[in-house]
Design an enzyme around this catalytic site. Structure first.
Site, mmCIF file in Angstrom:
data_model
loop_
_atom_site.group_PDB
_atom_site.id
_atom_site.type_symbol
_atom_site.label_atom_id
_atom_site.label_comp_id
_atom_site.label_asym_id
_atom_site.label_seq_id
_atom_site.Cartn_x
_atom_site.Cartn_y
_atom_site.Cartn_z
ATOM 1 N N ASP A 10 0.869 -1.181 0.000
ATOM 2 C CA ASP A 10 0.000 0.000 0.000
ATOM 3 C C ASP A 10 0.904 1.229 0.000
ATOM 4 O OD1 ASP A 10 -2.321 1.651 0.302
ATOM 5 O OD2 ASP A 10 -1.884 1.822 2.437
ATOM 6 N N SER A 11 0.294 2.383 -0.284
ATOM 7 C CA SER A 11 1.042 3.631 -0.229
ATOM 8 C C SER A 11 1.518 3.945 1.189
ATOM 9 C CB SER A 11 0.145 4.771 -0.714
ATOM 10 O OG SER A 11 -1.060 4.788 0.029
ATOM 11 N N CYS A 73 -3.825 -1.045 -1.943
ATOM 12 C CA CYS A 73 -4.033 0.380 -2.215
ATOM 13 C C CYS A 73 -5.066 0.586 -3.331
ATOM 14 C CB CYS A 73 -2.693 0.997 -2.632
ATOM 15 S SG CYS A 73 -2.797 2.764 -2.910
ATOM 16 N N GLU A 152 -6.510 9.640 9.673
ATOM 17 C CA GLU A 152 -5.169 9.487 10.256
ATOM 18 C C GLU A 152 -5.006 10.333 11.513
ATOM 19 O OE1 GLU A 152 -2.064 9.704 7.333
ATOM 20 O OE2 GLU A 152 -2.704 7.766 6.502
ATOM 21 N N CYS A 186 -11.069 2.934 -0.866
ATOM 22 C CA CYS A 186 -9.788 3.414 -0.328
ATOM 23 C C CYS A 186 -9.516 2.657 0.960
ATOM 24 C CB CYS A 186 -9.882 4.920 -0.071
ATOM 25 S SG CYS A 186 -8.506 5.595 0.877
ATOM 26 N N HIS A 188 -8.469 3.405 3.803
ATOM 27 C CA HIS A 188 -8.802 3.986 5.109
ATOM 28 C C HIS A 188 -10.296 3.951 5.444
ATOM 29 C CE1 HIS A 188 -4.809 5.565 4.483
ATOM 30 N NE2 HIS A 188 -4.841 6.337 5.544
HETATM 31 N N1 DGL Z 1 -3.942 3.888 0.273
HETATM 32 C C1 DGL Z 1 -4.566 4.922 -0.523
HETATM 33 C C2 DGL Z 1 -5.748 4.315 -1.292
HETATM 34 O O1 DGL Z 1 -6.314 3.318 -0.892
HETATM 35 C C3 DGL Z 1 -5.010 6.084 0.323
HETATM 36 C C4 DGL Z 1 -3.871 6.939 0.823
HETATM 37 C C5 DGL Z 1 -3.113 7.616 -0.327
HETATM 38 O O2 DGL Z 1 -3.645 8.555 -0.938
HETATM 39 O O3 DGL Z 1 -2.018 7.162 -0.621
HETATM 40 O O4 DGL Z 1 -6.144 4.851 -2.289
#
Ligand code: DGL
Length: 270
Positions: A10-11, A73, A152, A186, A188
């Site tokens: 993931d990012s 991600c 977050e 997403c 989160h």
């Molecule tokens: N993990 C990213 C997503 O699911 C969200 C956070 C980011 O913008 O990197 O799109």
């Protein structure tokens, strides 16, 4: 049987919501997680940059002798994966197709909402696949750029006024269209499940993309007879920045304390 690990990336640390689902569905599997915490967020970047980062993340995981990759991600799954997936001979599963299939199973009125980062919404990946599979479905999408920083900051519990007002602001147009299914596109967003459900009502099914991708990889590994027969899955965590806030965020996204240590790597080398 194949006891090699499943690679997940993931990012940042939001992808741990998918790890939580993978562990609950497949507790015996070894998992290696990479979070690109040094370069997060991806969701507001160009597709060229997201593609480059995704290729580096995959190259790093491939060094660890894994049997499959889960792209937790949403942004990578929608923006980069369709373009780079065929460059690799390892199975790579992103969140889009599993989430779309769950949404199409759940919907009764064929009005499906999608919420995600700006990059994901601009890619139209979810809408395109929904219309490919079900041409008469209607889709309503909305980028929600403020959800990630607000979550977050720990503001996702029922009763949080900022989170509730953002949910109302972003979701009002989708509610007005009477969607009966909403894809949380997403990493989160599952943390906002209660507030979103309170606002949209019980009649709207929320699709957790982490859960959907966990079910999909479980099906794939079962079909290919690649499941692990270990007793206890081992979980390893790698980040591209220091693990300073790892324990705090990990427990937030996984809903429990994490005891394993975390290693830092230099992702620019890959
Ligand atoms: N993990 C990213 C997503 O699911 C969200 C956070 C980011 O913008 O990197 O799109």
């Amino acid at each position: 049987m194949d006891n090699r690990a499943i690679g997940v990336f993931d990012s940042g640390l939001g992808g741990l919501t998918a790890v939580k689902e993978l562990i609950s569905l497949m507790p015996k599997e070894n998992i290696v997680y990479f979070g690109d915490t040094g370069r997060v967020p991806y969701g507001t970047r160009s597709s060229e940059t997201i593609k480059k980062y995704a290729a580096q993340d995959i190259r790093f995981l491939q060094e660890l002798d894994i049997k499959a990759i889960v792209v937790a991600c949403g942004t990578v799954s929608t923006v980069a994966l369709p373009l780079i997936k065929n460059n690799y001979d390892i199975p790579i599963v992103g969140v889009v197709e599993p989430s779309v299939r769950c949404a199409l199973k759940a919907t009764r009125n064929k009005k499906i909402g999608i919420i995600a980062t700006p990059a994901t919404i601009a890619s139209h990946s979810y809408e395109d696949l929904i219309h490919d599979i079900c041409p008469d479905a209607q889709t309503f999408s909305k980028a929600c750029p403020l959800f990630v920083p607000v979550i977050e900051d720990g503001r996702f519990n029922r009763g949080d006024k900022i989170a509730a007002s953002l949910v109302e602001e972003y979701l009002a147009p989708l509610k007005a269209q009477e969607i009966d299914t909403l894809i949380l596109g997403c990493t989160h967003y599952p943390l906002l499940t209660e507030i979103i459900s309170d606002y949209l009502g019980d009649g709207v099914s929320l699709i957790n993309s982490g859960r959907a991708v966990a079910e999909s990889i479980h099906g794939l590994l079962t079909e290919k007879e690649l499941l692990c027969d270990n007793n206890d899955g081992l979980h390893r965590y790698y980040l591209s920045d220091s693990g300073l806030n790892f324990k705090k965020f990990a427990s937030m996204f996984m809903g429990r304390e994490i005891s394993e240590s975390v290693k830092q790597i230099d992702i620019e080398r890959y």
